[in-house]
Motif scaffolding. Structure first.
Motif, PDB file in Angstrom:
ATOM      1  N   LEU A 278     -26.857  11.479  25.357  1.00  0.00           N
ATOM      2  CA  LEU A 278     -26.168  12.758  25.562  1.00  0.00           C
ATOM      3  C   LEU A 278     -26.471  13.744  24.429  1.00  0.00           C
ATOM      4  N   ARG A 279     -26.471  13.244  23.215  1.00  0.00           N
ATOM      5  CA  ARG A 279     -26.721  14.128  22.074  1.00  0.00           C
ATOM      6  C   ARG A 279     -28.170  14.577  22.021  1.00  0.00           C
ATOM      7  N   ALA A 280     -29.087  13.703  22.448  1.00  0.00           N
ATOM      8  CA  ALA A 280     -30.513  14.062  22.420  1.00  0.00           C
ATOM      9  C   ALA A 280     -30.800  15.253  23.318  1.00  0.00           C
ATOM     10  N   TYR A 281     -30.029  15.404  24.397  1.00  0.00           N
ATOM     11  CA  TYR A 281     -30.250  16.505  25.339  1.00  0.00           C
ATOM     12  C   TYR A 281     -29.216  17.624  25.185  1.00  0.00           C
ATOM     13  N   GLY A 282     -28.423  17.557  24.119  1.00  0.00           N
ATOM     14  CA  GLY A 282     -27.489  18.635  23.840  1.00  0.00           C
ATOM     15  C   GLY A 282     -26.287  18.714  24.756  1.00  0.00           C
ATOM     16  N   LEU A 283     -25.955  17.627  25.431  1.00  0.00           N
ATOM     17  CA  LEU A 283     -24.807  17.633  26.352  1.00  0.00           C
ATOM     18  C   LEU A 283     -23.543  17.187  25.613  1.00  0.00           C
ATOM     19  N   LYS A 284     -23.170  17.945  24.602  1.00  0.00           N
ATOM     20  CA  LYS A 284     -22.035  17.568  23.760  1.00  0.00           C
ATOM     21  C   LYS A 284     -20.718  17.583  24.528  1.00  0.00           C
ATOM     22  N   GLN A 285     -20.650  18.412  25.571  1.00  0.00           N
ATOM     23  CA  GLN A 285     -19.392  18.503  26.318  1.00  0.00           C
ATOM     24  C   GLN A 285     -19.084  17.209  27.073  1.00  0.00           C
ATOM     25  N   PHE A 286     -20.087  16.361  27.229  1.00  0.00           N
ATOM     26  CA  PHE A 286     -19.882  15.087  27.924  1.00  0.00           C
ATOM     27  C   PHE A 286     -19.849  13.901  26.955  1.00  0.00           C
ATOM     28  N   ASP A 287     -20.031  14.195  25.671  1.00  0.00           N
ATOM     29  CA  ASP A 287     -20.016  13.143  24.651  1.00  0.00           C
ATOM     30  C   ASP A 287     -18.578  12.914  24.207  1.00  0.00           C
ATOM     31  N   ASN A 288     -17.785  12.322  25.092  1.00  0.00           N
ATOM     32  CA  ASN A 288     -16.385  12.048  24.768  1.00  0.00           C
ATOM     33  C   ASN A 288     -15.977  10.705  25.350  1.00  0.00           C
ATOM     34  N   ASP A 289     -14.821  10.218  24.915  1.00  0.00           N
ATOM     35  CA  ASP A 289     -14.370   8.880  25.312  1.00  0.00           C
ATOM     36  C   ASP A 289     -14.164   8.759  26.813  1.00  0.00           C
ATOM     37  N   ALA A 290     -13.699   9.828  27.455  1.00  0.00           N
ATOM     38  CA  ALA A 290     -13.415   9.761  28.894  1.00  0.00           C
ATOM     39  C   ALA A 290     -14.689   9.496  29.695  1.00  0.00           C
ATOM     40  N   TYR A 291     -15.764  10.237  29.398  1.00  0.00           N
ATOM     41  CA  TYR A 291     -17.017  10.029  30.124  1.00  0.00           C
ATOM     42  C   TYR A 291     -17.634   8.677  29.779  1.00  0.00           C
ATOM     43  N   VAL A 292     -17.615   8.326  28.484  1.00  0.00           N
ATOM     44  CA  VAL A 292     -18.199   7.049  28.076  1.00  0.00           C
ATOM     45  C   VAL A 292     -17.470   5.891  28.758  1.00  0.00           C
ATOM     46  N   ARG A 293     -16.157   6.011  28.881  1.00  0.00           N
ATOM     47  CA  ARG A 293     -15.389   4.960  29.558  1.00  0.00           C
ATOM     48  C   ARG A 293     -15.834   4.846  31.022  1.00  0.00           C
ATOM     49  N   GLN A 294     -16.066   5.983  31.672  1.00  0.00           N
ATOM     50  CA  GLN A 294     -16.531   5.937  33.070  1.00  0.00           C
ATOM     51  C   GLN A 294     -17.880   5.247  33.183  1.00  0.00           C
ATOM     52  N   PHE A 295     -18.772   5.556  32.242  1.00  0.00           N
ATOM     53  CA  PHE A 295     -20.098   4.938  32.290  1.00  0.00           C
ATOM     54  C   PHE A 295     -19.991   3.414  32.183  1.00  0.00           C
ATOM     55  N   ILE A 296     -19.161   2.953  31.232  1.00  0.00           N
ATOM     56  CA  ILE A 296     -19.016   1.509  31.027  1.00  0.00           C
ATOM     57  C   ILE A 296     -18.313   0.866  32.214  1.00  0.00           C
ATOM     58  N   ALA A 297     -17.255   1.506  32.699  1.00  0.00           N
ATOM     59  CA  ALA A 297     -16.483   0.949  33.808  1.00  0.00           C
ATOM     60  C   ALA A 297     -17.337   0.783  35.056  1.00  0.00           C
ATOM     61  N   ASN A 298     -18.298   1.680  35.265  1.00  0.00           N
ATOM     62  CA  ASN A 298     -19.152   1.621  36.449  1.00  0.00           C
ATOM     63  C   ASN A 298     -20.467   0.901  36.204  1.00  0.00           C
ATOM     64  N   ASP A 299     -20.563   0.263  35.018  1.00  0.00           N
ATOM     65  CA  ASP A 299     -21.739  -0.550  34.692  1.00  0.00           C
ATOM     66  C   ASP A 299     -23.036   0.260  34.762  1.00  0.00           C
ATOM     67  N   MET A 300     -22.962   1.513  34.366  1.00  0.00           N
ATOM     68  CA  MET A 300     -24.160   2.352  34.350  1.00  0.00           C
ATOM     69  C   MET A 300     -25.035   1.957  33.169  1.00  0.00           C
ATOM     70  N   SER A 301     -26.270   1.687  33.429  1.00  0.00           N
ATOM     71  CA  SER A 301     -27.169   1.318  32.346  1.00  0.00           C
ATOM     72  C   SER A 301     -27.579   2.562  31.567  1.00  0.00           C
ATOM     73  N   PRO A 302     -27.918   2.416  30.291  1.00  0.00           N
ATOM     74  CA  PRO A 302     -28.416   3.564  29.522  1.00  0.00           C
ATOM     75  C   PRO A 302     -29.639   4.208  30.161  1.00  0.00           C
ATOM     76  N   THR A 303     -30.460   3.391  30.859  1.00  0.00           N
ATOM     77  CA  THR A 303     -31.643   3.939  31.533  1.00  0.00           C
ATOM     78  C   THR A 303     -31.239   4.860  32.668  1.00  0.00           C
ATOM     79  N   GLU A 304     -30.245   4.440  33.470  1.00  0.00           N
ATOM     80  CA  GLU A 304     -29.778   5.292  34.563  1.00  0.00           C
ATOM     81  C   GLU A 304     -29.165   6.576  34.012  1.00  0.00           C
ATOM     82  N   LEU A 305     -28.389   6.450  32.939  1.00  0.00           N
ATOM     83  CA  LEU A 305     -27.801   7.648  32.347  1.00  0.00           C
ATOM     84  C   LEU A 305     -28.903   8.594  31.872  1.00  0.00           C
ATOM     85  N   SER A 306     -29.947   8.037  31.279  1.00  0.00           N
ATOM     86  CA  SER A 306     -31.054   8.865  30.812  1.00  0.00           C
ATOM     87  C   SER A 306     -31.692   9.610  31.980  1.00  0.00           C
ATOM     88  N   ASN A 307     -31.883   8.930  33.109  1.00  0.00           N
ATOM     89  CA  ASN A 307     -32.449   9.586  34.295  1.00  0.00           C
ATOM     90  C   ASN A 307     -31.529  10.692  34.803  1.00  0.00           C
TER      91      ASN A 307
END
Length: 469
Positions: A278-307
């Motif tokens: 998220l920080r590499a692409y400047g998406l600071k508005q999504f770099d928060n605990d709420a979004y990160v929790r969603q990513f983990i809860a839904n088993d999103m891989s870092p590769t999918e998030l990158s895509n």
């Protein structure tokens, strides 16, 4: 005797350092009673007490704080330990006070060299329990001291200092009020080796959970470690605490979804991976605990998030304004809304990708003066038609369509017509039936005007690209 002044700084309870346990007493230095007396008198003067007064008599110094008779031998035993172990009478030197503060009740101090190259301070204060005597305890944390006498806090401090006392009779310490010594009998419940091992477990676990942001669990870890719990047992116990459950909240969501629970180390590692993307692409508005929790809860891989992030940034956030407009026309969503949708694990990423691609195809058609409906654009996107391919294809359609539509107007009553839909089917799908419609119209034109002047025939076909119509 020395009294604790509550208005001044007390023993450092937030610094670091493991409790020191006395080993066997080896008589390496002969000390006389006169020397002991001289040291005690010096300590009295440093503390601002007249050594001649009854307040600083040995029987008072080593008596229980609450009064009463001192235990026989307590005074002499502690005095011997004080003298033989290199204690210096008086308060701490200023350079050590700068690290750990100064407790006014300190009667003497000494430096202890640790195996890892650091140093510690052990101090003597008036005893406060039933047997009177002195209390020897670790003061502050570990630190470095160079050859020039400069001191600095040790980077290896482990935050386990506090009221760490040493019983000179049993050779076993107590830790912040939790003692492995049976207070009723004075006998050791655990050996000094076991005690030190448990302190090591505490230090390791406290350091690890500090890195997880769970400094509030230090007391719980300490309590369990002192009782002899293993690291595995402590970890299991901590999982039931509100602090742990809040810190690793997405694990509860994973359980509901039938997913495996992540260990703290796995959890933190995947968190770090998400935030780096998220920080590499400047998406600071999504770099928060709420979004990160969603990513983990839904088993999103870092590769999918990158895509997803690449799509959100390159094809939505930084998209051609015409594509952003087409997105609103097709789906009624703005750029910001779609970026959020792209990063929402609950949204189907393939669907969002198709919507973006369809909008890009719609723009390609519009630039050729044509209009692609949302259904056609989505169908082409589903077929994998890229924006570049759409631009090329609609350019071809725009070339052949005027003549085809003119001939359809002439011969439409007797044969199939050819319009944009047929052009899309022929160009993008290589549909033979669409191609035949165009070929029959061309043949009809040739048959009708075969006997007329070539100029008339040329006037009807001059706009046709060679090999296209």
């Amino acid at each position: 005797m020395a009294r604790y002044n509550p208005d001044l700084m007390g023993l450092d309870d937030g610094a670091t350092g493991a409790p020191r346990v006395a080993g066997p007493r080896t008589d390496t230095t002969q000390i006389t009673a006169e020397e002991v007396k001289a040291e005690l008198d010096k300590a009295a003067i440093d503390l601002g007490v007249d050594p001649r007064t009854a307040e600083f008599e040995e029987t008072q110094l080593f008596s229980p704080v609450g009064g009463g008779e001192p235990v026989a031998g307590a005074s002499m035993g502690d005095a011997e330990y004080f003298g033989r172990n290199g204690f210096t009478a008086g308060p701490l030197p200023r350079k050590y006070q700068g690290l750990f503060g100064n407790e006014p009740g300190i009667i003497g101090w000494r430096l202890v060299s640790n195996s890892d190259g650091t140093k510690s301070i052990e101090v003597a204060t008036a005893q406060g329990d039933a047997d009177g005597g002195l209390q020897f305890q670790r003061y502050g944390g570990t630190f470095f001291e160079d050859n020039f006498g400069n001191v600095s806090t040790s980077s290896s401090s482990n935050n386990i200092a506090g009221n760490n006392t040493l019983n000179t009779n049993t050779g076993v310490g107590s830790y912040n009020g939790i003692s492995p010594v049976n207070n009723s009998t004075g006998t050791s419940v655990v050996t000094s080796t076991q005690y030190n091992e448990r302190m090591g477990v505490y230090a390791s676990m406290a350091d690890r959970f500090n890195k997880y942001g769970l400094t509030g669990l230090a007391n719980k870890i300490k309590e369990l470690a002192i009782k002899g719990a293993t690291e595995a047992t402590i970890t299991l116990e901590l999982q039931d605490t509100p602090e742990y459950q809040q810190r690793f909240a997405a694990n509860a969501d994973r359980i509901k979804r039938g997913l495996a629970v992540l260990t703290p180390a796995e959890y933190v590692n995947v968190e770090d991976s998400y935030r780096q993307v998220l920080r590499a692409y400047g998406l600071k508005q999504f770099d928060n605990d709420a979004y990160v929790r969603q990513f983990i809860a839904n088993d999103m891989s870092p590769t999918e998030l990158s895509n997803r992030v690449v799509t959100a940034v390159q094809r939505v956030q930084n998209a051609d304004p015409a594509v952003s407009k087409q997105l609103r026309d097709y789906y009624g969503v703005g750029k910001e809304d779609l970026v959020a949708d792209v990063l929402d694990p609950e949204q189907q990423f393939q669907k969002i990708q198709r919507q973006v691609a369809a909008s890009e195809i719609g723009v390609a058609a519009g630039r050729q003066g044509l209009t692609a409906g949302v259904a056609v654009a989505e169908q082409l996107a589903a077929q994998g038609i890229t924006q570049a391919e759409a631009q090329k294809g609609y350019a071809t359609i725009a070339d052949i369509l005027p003549t085809a539509e003119k001939l359809s107007g002439v011969y439409g009553s007797t044969m199939d017509t050819y319009g944009q839909s047929e052009g899309e089917q022929e160009v993008f799908n290589s549909l033979a039936s669409a191609q035949r419609k165009r070929q029959r119209l061309s043949a009809a034109e040739t048959a009708t005007f075969g006997a007329t002047a070539g100029t008339n025939r040329a006037s009807l076909t001059s706009a046709k690209p060679s090999g296209q119509f």
